[in-house]
Write an enzyme that holds these catalytic residues in place. Structure first.
Site, PDB file in Angstrom:
ATOM      1  N   LYS A  13      60.284  24.350  47.812  1.00 32.33           N
ATOM      2  CA  LYS A  13      59.481  23.230  48.329  1.00 32.33           C
ATOM      3  C   LYS A  13      58.245  23.072  47.460  1.00 32.33           C
ATOM      4  CE  LYS A  13      60.152  21.209  52.375  1.00 32.33           C
ATOM      5  NZ  LYS A  13      61.460  20.578  52.626  1.00 32.33           N
ATOM      6  N   THR A  60      64.751  24.872  52.054  1.00 36.51           N
ATOM      7  CA  THR A  60      63.388  24.634  51.556  1.00 36.51           C
ATOM      8  C   THR A  60      62.453  24.425  52.738  1.00 36.51           C
ATOM      9  OG1 THR A  60      63.613  22.231  51.286  1.00 36.51           O
ATOM     10  CG2 THR A  60      64.330  23.598  49.446  1.00 36.51           C
ATOM     11  N   ARG A 189      27.021  13.634  16.659  1.00 35.48           N
ATOM     12  CA  ARG A 189      27.763  12.669  17.474  1.00 35.48           C
ATOM     13  C   ARG A 189      27.705  13.072  18.936  1.00 35.48           C
ATOM     14  NH1 ARG A 189      34.156  14.463  16.426  1.00 35.48           N
ATOM     15  NH2 ARG A 189      33.787  16.647  16.955  1.00 35.48           N
ATOM     16  N   GLN A 242      38.024  21.767  17.338  1.00 29.91           N
ATOM     17  CA  GLN A 242      38.827  22.963  17.074  1.00 29.91           C
ATOM     18  C   GLN A 242      37.954  24.220  17.153  1.00 29.91           C
ATOM     19  OE1 GLN A 242      39.115  20.022  15.550  1.00 29.91           O
ATOM     20  NE2 GLN A 242      41.096  19.711  14.585  1.00 29.91           N
ATOM     21  N   HIS A 270      36.572   9.631  22.788  1.00 32.79           N
ATOM     22  CA  HIS A 270      35.641   9.053  21.813  1.00 32.79           C
ATOM     23  C   HIS A 270      34.639   8.121  22.462  1.00 32.79           C
ATOM     24  CE1 HIS A 270      38.153  10.842  18.816  1.00 32.79           C
ATOM     25  NE2 HIS A 270      39.209  10.111  19.145  1.00 32.79           N
TER      26      HIS A 270
HETATM   27  O1  URC Z   1      36.350  17.561  16.223  1.00 31.05           O
HETATM   28  C1  URC Z   1      37.151  16.780  15.675  1.00 31.05           C
HETATM   29  N1  URC Z   1      38.328  17.262  15.170  1.00 31.05           N
HETATM   30  C2  URC Z   1      39.246  16.456  14.554  1.00 31.05           C
HETATM   31  O2  URC Z   1      40.312  16.940  14.081  1.00 31.05           O
HETATM   32  C3  URC Z   1      38.930  15.078  14.454  1.00 31.05           C
HETATM   33  N2  URC Z   1      39.586  14.007  13.922  1.00 31.05           N
HETATM   34  C4  URC Z   1      38.812  12.915  14.146  1.00 31.05           C
HETATM   35  O3  URC Z   1      39.109  11.717  13.820  1.00 31.05           O
HETATM   36  N3  URC Z   1      37.667  13.267  14.803  1.00 31.05           N
HETATM   37  C5  URC Z   1      37.712  14.601  14.999  1.00 31.05           C
HETATM   38  N4  URC Z   1      36.851  15.473  15.607  1.00 31.05           N
END
Ligand code: URC
Length: 313
Positions: A13, A60, A189, A242, A270
């Site tokens: 379930k 269930t 940014r 990353q 973004h």
């Molecule tokens: O932190 C980021 N990693 C990316 O791989 C990437 N690619 C992108 O267009 N902007 C960003 N910003």
């Protein structure tokens, strides 16, 4: 005549919505609000798929009843921590039914925050704040079915939809450039993401795992995620989602030996500075103050991070 075989099966379930209130003698009350998914596996269930034979099928509906039964009969400390409640349900199923070899229980929590007045928690009133969702999944498996001696347990936990934003101290520069590149270097940014974070607890026997401080680790994982995002200078010196992701995971692995590996998915939501130059206004690069959030597409940065001995060797 059918010749196909069942390679694997699990049934049960999903979305069992259960709310448990614990009323303590002093008037203090606690609430757990869960959506539970319980799935049973075992090769004796195959004939229900292939031969229309339901003799061994634990309905269930009965599995749903068991969730409510255990919510009522287990003590607060086994219900209020979702990892423990999930493993209690899974353990109950494999112990009760000889032909169940494995039970997988996933719990998604609905967090109710206790109301605070004059810095005092209200004994029985709660509110819902927009925040991340905590979930967990416990799988209890018999090592030598149908024997109940020797149970293996695996617990995964995590959260999703933790929305964060910072208005500076994020950059993305020095990336690969070719004829398809239009993005300029972004030395500073606005960064926003909706964090999905999940981790595996070191697998082992049930008793060892039941002593893990799940609530404290959950709080620590969230705290490290926020702290790395907001405060760790490496996240903007090297500058990318990353890097931020790796630092978040690395901090959690350093803090908690009970965690084996961590997966993050970080959408890069973004917010682009709006070009106001047609109106004689500077709003790009260092002048950016007015942004347009972009619903789609977003970047999507993911990784699983573990300790070296468990990584790629
Ligand atoms: O932190 C980021 N990693 C990316 O791989 C990437 N690619 C992108 O267009 N902007 C960003 N910003």
């Amino acid at each position: 005549m059918e010749t196909s075989i069942i390679k694997s099966q699990a049934y049960g379930k999903d979305r069992v919505r259960v709310v448990r209130v614990f009323r303590h003698a002093d008037g203090w009350q606690e609430i757990a609000d869960y959506s539970v998914c319980c799935l049973l596996s075992g090769n004796q269930f195959e004939s229900s798929y292939t031969k229309g034979d339901n003799k061994l099928v634990v309905a269930t509906d009965s599995q749903k009843n068991t969730v409510f039964y255990l919510a009522k009969t287990l003590p607060a400390e086994k219900v209020m921590v979702p990892e423990v409640f999930a493993s209690e349900i899974a353990k109950f199923m494999v112990n009760k039914y000889d032909h169940v070899t494995s039970c997988q229980v996933k719990i998604i929590t609905k967090p109710w925050e206790r109301m605070q007045f004059d810095n005092q928690g209200h004994p029985h009133s709660f509110y819902r704040e927009g925040k991340e969702t905590r979930w967990t999944e416990a799988v209890v498996t018999k090592i030598n079915p149908p024997s109940k001696i020797g149970l293996k347990v695996r617990i995964d936990s995590g959260f999703y939809d933790l929305e964060v934003l910072k208005t500076t101290n994020s950059a993305f520069t020095d990336f690969w450039r070719d004829e398809l590149t239009t993005l300029p270097d972004m030395p500073d940014r606005l960064l926003s993401t909706k964090v999905l974070c999940q981790w595996k607890y070191v697998s082992g026997n049930l008793e060892a795992l039941e002593n893990v401080p799940f609530d404290a680790i959950y709080a620590g994982a969230k705290r490290n995620t926020l702290d790395a995002f907001a405060n760790d200078p490496r996240a903007w010196v090297h500058a990318s989602v990353q890097t931020t992701l790796y630092i978040m995971a690395d901090r959690i692995l350093n803090d908690f030996a009970q965690i084996d590996d961590i997966y993050y998915a970080l959408p890069n939501i973004h917010y682009f500075p709006f070009d106001l130059s047609p109106f004689g206004l500077k709003n790009l690069q260092a002048d950016a103050e007015v942004y347009m959030p972009i619903a789609d597409p977003s970047g999507y940065i993911t990784a699983t991070v573990s300790r070296p001995s468990k990584g790629k060797l």
